[in-house]
Every structure is written in structure tokens, then in C-alpha cells.
Design a protein around this motif. Structure first.
Motif, PDB file in Angstrom:
ATOM      1  N   LEU A 163       0.787  -1.191   0.012  1.00 20.07           N
ATOM      2  CA  LEU A 163       0.124   0.072  -0.154  1.00 20.07           C
ATOM      3  C   LEU A 163       0.685   1.326   0.066  1.00 20.07           C
ATOM      4  N   TYR A 164       0.789   2.186  -0.810  1.00 23.39           N
ATOM      5  CA  TYR A 164       1.118   3.487  -0.653  1.00 23.39           C
ATOM      6  C   TYR A 164       0.665   4.152   0.399  1.00 23.39           C
ATOM      7  N   GLU A 205      -0.922   6.987   1.210  1.00 22.29           N
ATOM      8  CA  GLU A 205      -2.208   7.463   1.124  1.00 22.29           C
ATOM      9  C   GLU A 205      -3.330   6.265   0.921  1.00 22.29           C
ATOM     10  N   GLU A 206      -2.906   5.231   0.509  1.00 18.65           N
ATOM     11  CA  GLU A 206      -3.810   3.940   0.521  1.00 18.65           C
ATOM     12  C   GLU A 206      -3.716   3.419   1.835  1.00 18.65           C
ATOM     13  N   ARG A 211      -6.438   5.279   3.566  1.00 18.29           N
ATOM     14  CA  ARG A 211      -7.558   5.176   3.330  1.00 18.29           C
ATOM     15  C   ARG A 211      -8.161   3.768   3.909  1.00 18.29           C
ATOM     16  N   LEU A 212      -7.151   2.979   3.687  1.00 15.76           N
ATOM     17  CA  LEU A 212      -7.689   1.654   4.299  1.00 15.76           C
ATOM     18  C   LEU A 212      -7.852   1.440   5.816  1.00 15.76           C
ATOM     19  N   THR A 266       6.441   2.040   0.861  1.00 12.88           N
ATOM     20  CA  THR A 266       5.141   1.110   1.123  1.00 12.88           C
ATOM     21  C   THR A 266       4.790   0.653   2.380  1.00 12.88           C
ATOM     22  N   ARG A 296     -12.787   0.551  -3.648  1.00 13.73           N
ATOM     23  CA  ARG A 296     -11.677   1.473  -2.937  1.00 13.73           C
ATOM     24  C   ARG A 296     -10.500   0.637  -2.798  1.00 13.73           C
ATOM     25  N   LYS A 297     -10.417  -0.480  -3.443  1.00 15.01           N
ATOM     26  CA  LYS A 297      -9.206  -1.340  -3.067  1.00 15.01           C
ATOM     27  C   LYS A 297      -7.784  -0.699  -3.607  1.00 15.01           C
ATOM     28  N   PRO A 298      -6.715  -1.138  -3.115  1.00 14.27           N
ATOM     29  CA  PRO A 298      -5.621  -0.402  -3.426  1.00 14.27           C
ATOM     30  C   PRO A 298      -5.013  -0.809  -4.902  1.00 14.27           C
ATOM     31  N   ARG A 299      -4.186  -0.193  -5.407  1.00 13.54           N
ATOM     32  CA  ARG A 299      -3.557  -0.426  -6.611  1.00 13.54           C
ATOM     33  C   ARG A 299      -3.012  -1.639  -7.004  1.00 13.54           C
ATOM     34  N   HIS A 317      -2.184  -0.854 -14.134  1.00  9.68           N
ATOM     35  CA  HIS A 317      -2.005  -0.621 -12.911  1.00  9.68           C
ATOM     36  C   HIS A 317      -0.576  -0.852 -12.337  1.00  9.68           C
TER      37      HIS A 317
END
Ligand code: SF4
Ligand code: SF4
Length: 206
Positions: free
Chosen positions: A32-33, A35-36, A39-40, A71, A97-100, A153
Motif C-alpha cells: 500500500l502506498y 495515502e492508500e 484510506r484502508l 510502502t 476502493r481497493k489499493p492499486r 496499474h
């Protein structure tokens, strides 16, 4: 080679760590980055889900005693060894809204070392297992054809990771940081235990 395209068989195994592959126990990494990660964490709170994250790709800066964090990753530390957002064995409750990394799967960015990376296919994906012989013949151009959405992606992740590395190299050149190529394991552990963190982003990531 005959035309073919990736078709997810909805087995859900990419969201848990529970299958055998050859003689290796499956290892799932869901990066996850920053910002992700935020969000999560919010989504987990909203859904009363226990979510544990850990730093994933990090670069110790020995000049400033600081850990640069590119990450985080989701810890699969529950009894079922699954992502906490997985329900009924195969449904992602944050699908929109799942991560990239989940959008790119079964493609991922493989870090050969801190500065060398490439896109690869996860051998643990059920589709990969079923089509291994054909997939092993793919070059980069065909990879895009077989995984059109996922490739985009994965490429965005690759570009972002490269931007981060170029930023570090530029800062190093200016004498502002030092990222050693090799670090003794004991030193690395000590750095992780004691140094402050800084999230690694470039202007293009915002
Ligand atoms: S966020 Fe969703 S798609 Fe990604 S690993 Fe978790 S359950 Fe699977
Ligand atoms: S492991 Fe592969 S086939 Fe199974 S759900 Fe994940 S992407 Fe689809």
C-alpha cells in the motif's frame, strides 16, 4: 501463439495465504502506498475491521538517521491468514476502493534490489497455475495483451517506485541523504527499531 486473455476464476486465493505452490508455502504481499494505507485504515474503522499494517519497502538514510517509507503492507495475521477485507472466502468488501496492488494483481512490481525493479506475474494466482506453460512464453508486449487492465496499474506502480528511487538518488547527489547499498542485518534491525520515519513521495504522487 494463440490469442488469450486473463480471466479471473474468482477463487479468492490472492487475498489469503493458504495454498501450496510446489514445495513453497504461499506468501502474499499486498503493498500500500501511504495515502492508500490511510484510506484502508479509515475503511477498516468504518467497517469495524481489525487491520494491521507494517512497513514494506523502506530505505534507511544513514546521514539523517531516518527511515524513508515507500510502502506499507497488509498483515495477514488473523486465524484464516486472509486480508481482513475478504468476506465469504472470495468477496472484497472494499472492491471499489481497493489499493492499486489489488487492481494490478496478478501482476506486481518485483524489486530485484533497492534500485532495480520489473513487472512480474504472481505464480500463486490460480489463473497462472492453470496457464503456466503459455504465460511463460510472454514477452512484455504480450503481457499487456493478456492483462490489459492489470498491466496499466502495474505500470503505474513501477513508475511510482522508480520516481521514488530517482528522488532518493537526486537527494543523495546533493549530499542531503545517504542510502547505503549494503547494510549489516543487525544495523538494519537497529535502524528500524529506533529511527524516525518519513513517507517517500514525489510531487507526481499527490
Ligand atoms: S483489499 Fe480486497 S482485493 Fe485486496 S487483498 Fe484485500 S480483500 Fe483482496
Ligand atoms: S488468485 Fe487469480 S484467479 Fe484467483 S481470484 Fe485472485 S486473480 Fe482471480
Amino acid at each position: 501463439m494463440e490469442d488469450f486473455a486473463f480471466e479471473c476464476v474468482q477463487c479468492g486465493s490472492c487475498c489469503r495465504e493458504d495454498r501450496e505452490y510446489g514445495d513453497q508455502y504461499g506468501y502474499k504481499r499486498i503493498p500500500l502506498y501511504p495515502e492508500e494505507a490511510v484510506r484502508l485504515e479509515r475503511l477498516a474503522e468504518d467497517n469495524e475491521i481489525e487491520l494491521h499494517l507494517i512497513e514494506d519497502i523502506v530505505f534507511p538514510d544513514t546521514k539523517n538517521s531516518r527511515i524513508q517509507v515507500l510502502t506499507y503492507r497488509i498483515l495477514l495475521d488473523n486465524d484464516e491468514k486472509r486480508c481482513p477485507f475478504l468476506k465469504n472466502g472470495k468477496d472484497c468488501i472494499i472492491n471499489e476502493r481497493k489499493p492499486r496492488a489489488c487492481l494490478a494483481y496478478p501482476l506486481s512490481v518485483k524489486n530485484e534490489d533497492a534500485f532495480t525493479m520489473r513487472i512480474e506475474i504472481d505464480p500463486l494466482c490460480e489463473y497462472t497455475v492453470r496457464n503456466l506453460a503459455k504465460l511463460q512464453q510472454l514477452d512484455d508486449a504480450l503481457l499487456q495483451t493478456v492483462y490489459p487492465a492489470e498491466y496499466g496499474h502495474a505500470m503505474e506502480m513501477l513508475k511510482r517506485n522508480k520516481r521514488a528511487v530517482f528522488k532518493l538518488l537526486a537527494l543523495e547527489k546533493e549530499g542531503k541523504i545517504v542510502i547505503p547499498k549494503n547494510i549489516e542485518r543487525s544495523d538494519y534491525t537497529r535502524y528500524l527499531q529506533t529511527w524516525e520515519r518519513q513517507e517517500l513521495k514525489t510531487d507526481d504522487d499527490l
